[in-house]
Design an enzyme around this catalytic site. Structure first.
Site, PDB file in Angstrom:
ATOM      1  N   SER A   9       6.801 -10.119  -7.230  1.00 58.65           N
ATOM      2  CA  SER A   9       5.776  -9.761  -8.325  1.00 58.65           C
ATOM      3  C   SER A   9       5.902  -8.388  -9.247  1.00 58.65           C
ATOM      4  CB  SER A   9       4.706  -9.813  -7.647  1.00 58.65           C
ATOM      5  OG  SER A   9       4.462 -10.287  -6.287  1.00 58.65           O
ATOM      6  N   ARG A  10       5.435  -8.866 -10.439  1.00 57.60           N
ATOM      7  CA  ARG A  10       5.093  -7.665 -11.161  1.00 57.60           C
ATOM      8  C   ARG A  10       3.868  -7.037 -10.376  1.00 57.60           C
ATOM      9  NH1 ARG A  10       8.136  -7.921 -15.515  1.00 57.60           N
ATOM     10  NH2 ARG A  10       8.940 -10.038 -16.242  1.00 57.60           N
ATOM     11  N   ALA A  11       3.501  -5.706 -10.846  1.00 66.32           N
ATOM     12  CA  ALA A  11       2.515  -5.076 -10.112  1.00 66.32           C
ATOM     13  C   ALA A  11       1.322  -5.593 -10.645  1.00 66.32           C
ATOM     14  CB  ALA A  11       2.211  -3.554 -11.128  1.00 66.32           C
ATOM     15  N   ASP A  31      -9.893  -6.081   2.087  1.00 64.68           N
ATOM     16  CA  ASP A  31      -8.788  -6.642   2.590  1.00 64.68           C
ATOM     17  C   ASP A  31      -9.097  -7.411   3.647  1.00 64.68           C
ATOM     18  OD1 ASP A  31      -6.363  -5.940   1.145  1.00 64.68           O
ATOM     19  OD2 ASP A  31      -6.633  -3.812   1.772  1.00 64.68           O
ATOM     20  N   SER A  74      -0.885  -2.199  -8.834  1.00 64.90           N
ATOM     21  CA  SER A  74       0.068  -0.870  -8.320  1.00 64.90           C
ATOM     22  C   SER A  74       0.757  -0.415  -9.515  1.00 64.90           C
ATOM     23  CB  SER A  74       1.026  -1.355  -7.097  1.00 64.90           C
ATOM     24  OG  SER A  74       2.037  -2.205  -7.786  1.00 64.90           O
ATOM     25  N   GLY A 101       0.754  -1.208  -0.063  1.00 61.36           N
ATOM     26  CA  GLY A 101      -0.035  -0.001  -0.033  1.00 61.36           C
ATOM     27  C   GLY A 101       0.701   1.061  -0.216  1.00 61.36           C
ATOM     28  N   THR A 158       8.188  -4.952  -7.529  1.00 61.90           N
ATOM     29  CA  THR A 158       9.618  -4.826  -7.335  1.00 61.90           C
ATOM     30  C   THR A 158      10.186  -5.475  -8.555  1.00 61.90           C
ATOM     31  OG1 THR A 158       9.855  -5.066  -5.011  1.00 61.90           O
ATOM     32  CG2 THR A 158      11.592  -6.021  -6.018  1.00 61.90           C
ATOM     33  N   LYS A 174      -2.238   0.049   3.603  1.00 59.94           N
ATOM     34  CA  LYS A 174      -3.133  -1.049   3.878  1.00 59.94           C
ATOM     35  C   LYS A 174      -3.574  -1.334   5.367  1.00 59.94           C
ATOM     36  CE  LYS A 174      -2.862  -4.383   1.231  1.00 59.94           C
ATOM     37  NZ  LYS A 174      -2.529  -5.753   0.350  1.00 59.94           N
ATOM     38  N   SER A 181      -2.046 -14.943   1.642  1.00 58.28           N
ATOM     39  CA  SER A 181      -1.353 -14.518   0.498  1.00 58.28           C
ATOM     40  C   SER A 181       0.366 -14.183   0.723  1.00 58.28           C
ATOM     41  CB  SER A 181      -1.955 -12.999   0.191  1.00 58.28           C
ATOM     42  OG  SER A 181      -0.962 -12.288  -0.941  1.00 58.28           O
TER      43      SER A 181
END
Lengths: 495, 495
Positions: free
Chosen positions: B198-200, B260, B203, B172, B207, B292, B268
């Site tokens: 992960s890729r976005a 959430d 977002s 977040g 990273t 978040k 997750s």
């Protein structure tokens, strides 16, 4: 700006826009799931779910629109529309609060229903709203607010008569086509019954689909008024008059989830009746293991909630528990059911007795509720009206007033499904019978469907017919036969 | 049978099939919402959501497939596939039970997750499952079962080293790109940190997106092992190794609903770490009004649940509460964040101090947890490793091992957004800052995004720059500027 393209894509209520992955909008939004965009054609913007497409289906300056989005925008082929990012919907915050257990007030529910009807809710939002109302059931106030919001989101009819009767079946029983018979009986006795019925949403036939094989049903409000003024009753399709348009949207998602909640059911039934201008309503609640209501206790609770909410609108309700263990009559599918209806109205010797008896029971209750029969005298009066031919005469007059009688079409193909072994019929699965009729093509092919050859308790021999399947094309017939072969126990035979 | 047509349609996880309204299948299924069909190409059938299309997009004997369905089927253009009605999914009955408040056991949850990963769940089913887990939160057992099911539904890595460290940020916070810095510090100190990122999903940069502007990240397992064997650490894209594939699917729907839940969040985070083979994990929990996690109490509760579930997998967790009141560093967007990362690693004088301090704090905790620093000595060791240049050297070696250093791309267009009036910066909305960077084209356009010119507490004059927007095309820039104009309070200035 993007050039509008009509894709002919049916996505039901959801407004869907397709754009090229090479378009600036898609490059900006990225490939994230469930993106919503605003599309504007002069008037108010609509919110549409964005799907992205590669290749030559769409140019980078084009926007492909689903049928629902096309209609909502009033778009024209090749004309420019404005595309922008969609701000978050305020009412989604209310849905989120409801998920977390906060009760909703009248304003919040009204806003949710307005946004749903405007096509601003995607499927995930609809599913979340309905799931929240299943996890923590709507209380009486919320149910009232939802009913009211659903009435207010559409048209509302009013009638000069003080007493306007109506009926509804809570559903789940294939072939339960009592409505045309009831309207004929009740109108013959001088009551006012301006019946609006649905087309099938997920079932093999709605009353409007069945009636359409017997007479025109696409009446507008003026035409309805004319028929009712002269004949006291009509059997019209409700879609043309847009009564409680949120209902069909909610029902589609409920079916996909296979959840039925009392609050949603009450709001669904009552919003349609109240919008149609009814003052006195009889509700048929079939009870059975594969009907919508599965126990007498559940039926009683539902009846209590229906009456309580109806009272807040000044509407009088009578709920009648009926047998929901098997389909009603013999037939499932628009034209086949229409033939059952005609047989009952004409008093033919092979008319299905259960359909006849059920129609008289409900008509009798309406006659009493509407003041056309003394307490306890409704059933006898309904039966006399049927046997005397008065109901048939009234039905013929209603058909003429609606635009003229039609002969139900016959299917091109028939296949028999026979018993694999001997024994007694112990169970008939309403849901799978309905699905089988649908796969044969009902209701889009009005002649398609099935006709049952057996009822609960019948003793049958191996090889004896269980049902006949009717379809208009080999493709549909094969699709339905494959389903029947995979589900031999939809008619269970013990012994 | 129908001839397969690749439509190039991106529908994310959901498998979608389009058929002509004139096809036998559509005639049989009717126009009901949310219809699922089975499509088979030799192997196991896939269940796809059916959309119907009129006109000449598809012939009556053709079936158009979304990219996801195409890949799942291994279809070939114009080759025949088999189409049939889809039987109801058994695990949906479990979802329905959960909606009505019944807790789920290990088998039921495993089946749900398997069906989700196989693409058999439509959006309405996913939304219902996630909503049910928000209305009645998952208990500890259910959270454990869900975590395990998510691990089991994908690949699982194992490493020869006894201690394998990892980190995760609960999220977040835009610009919170500590990972490449931390991996460099920790690996320089001899710990093993095979980081998969992960890729976005929703977002403006994951990273993996940021690292990809600095070095190749599409490593397969063998390549990862080689880099880790020589350098002790890597920063790879996790998608190529399919760790916890259910996670991305759930996250997409959670974002659309903006819900959430703790149980889903724990499953997750931990399923990805456990699947990646981590034994010791530091978790960054930013706390702030638009992060978040919004309160210290909520952070503590989440930390407790994370530790309890991790313990059942034999994994040691340390949670660290951090400042989540504003973005970290200056930049939001893959290439812009990469420049911040390089500045910190190289010790440049204008490197963002908050990004540097946060990376050292987390790296210090990992050094202690992994046994490379004494208790209380981690932070100092991390700082020394950075200032000595050891981390930068290690980063250069990792980049070389992953395939060679890259120079982050620069955007074609820059626009400044300035303050409308003078005053003090009192609030920065992380969510809207992230959305703005996305609309400018991040992460699909790696050079796109934004660079903040102010931080909380800064006193600024009217007309002074608040941020710079970077985009590669006029269309995206215009789309993002419109959003910025409509949301002037995303950086609130009081006074």
């Amino acid at each position: 700006m993007a050039r509008a393209r009509k894709l002919g894509l049916h996505t039901h209520h959801e407004l869907v826009a397709l754009m090229s992955t090479d378009s600036p909008v898609c490059r900006a939004e990225g490939l994230a799931a469930h993106t919503q965009i605003f599309v504007q054609n002069g008037g108010r913007p609509i919110a549409a779910t964005l799907f992205q497409v590669e290749g030559d289906m769409l140019g980078p300056d084009e926007i492909g629109l689903s049928e629902s989005a096309w209609a909502a925008l009033g778009a024209e082929e090749g004309k420019l529309v404005r595309v922008s990012h969609a701000p978050p919907l305020e009412s989604i915050a209310c849905v989120r609060q409801r998920i977390y257990g906060h009760r909703l007030g009248q304003r919040a529910i009204a806003q949710i229903v307005q946004d749903v009807v405007a096509g601003r809710y995607s499927d995930v939002h609809l599913a979340a709203f309905l799931t929240a109302g299943a996890a923590l059931p709507l209380n009486e106030d919320e149910t009232y607010f939802l009913t009211k919001a659903m009435v207010d989101a559409g048209e509302r009819l009013s009638w000069p008569e003080g007493i306007v009767v109506d009926k509804h079946c809570v559903g789940g029983l294939p072939g339960n086509r009592t409505t045309p018979i009831i309207v004929a009986i009740v109108a013959a006795r001088g009551l006012t019954m301006p019946k609006t019925s649905s087309r099938a949403i997920t079932s093999p036939a709605g009353t409007a689909d069945t009636m359409e094989t017997l007479a025109p049903v696409d009446l507008d409000v003026a035409q309805m008024r004319e028929v009712v003024a002269t004949e006291g009753g009509c059997i019209a399709w409700g879609g043309a008059v847009r009564l409680s348009p949120a209902d069909d949207i909610f029902i589609g998602v409920e079916r996909a989830l296979d959840i039925d909640t009392e609050g949603q059911l009450v709001a669904s039934v009552l919003s349609k009746k109240i919008a149609a201008g009814a003052t006195h309503v009889v509700i048929d609640i079939p009870v059975g293991p594969t009907a919508k209501v599965r126990s007498a206790a559940a039926a009683d609770q539902l009846a209590g909630r229906l009456s309580a909410i109806a009272a807040r609108f000044g509407v009088q309700i009578e709920c009648i528990r009926t047998d929901g263990n098997q389909p009603v009559g013999r037939a499932v599918g628009p034209a086949l059911e229409a033939l059952d209806v005609l047989a009952v109205l004409k008093g033919e010797p092979d008319a299905p007795p259960d359909l006849r008896d059920r129609a008289c029971l409900l008509a009798g209750a309406i006659l009493e509720l509407g003041g056309a029969a003394a307490a306890g005298g409704g059933l006898a009066l309904a039966e006399t009206t049927l046997t005397s031919g008065a109901a048939w005469t009234k039905f013929e007059r209603i058909r003429a007033a609606q635009g003229g009688a039609r002969i139900p079409p016959a299917a091109a193909l028939v296949e028999e499904i026979t018993a694999r072994h001997s024994g007694r019929v112990t169970h008939i699965d309403n849901r799978r019978i309905a699905r089988l009729a649908k796969l044969a093509g009902a209701p889009d092919t009005p002649a398609a469907g099935l006709r049952l050859a057996v009822r609960l308790g019948d003793d049958i021999a191996a090889g004896q017919p269980l049902l006949s399947l009717y379809a208009d094309s080999q493709g549909e017939m094969a699709y339905a036969l494959a389903y029947a072969a995979a589900n031999p126990d939809m008619i269970a035979i013990a012994g």
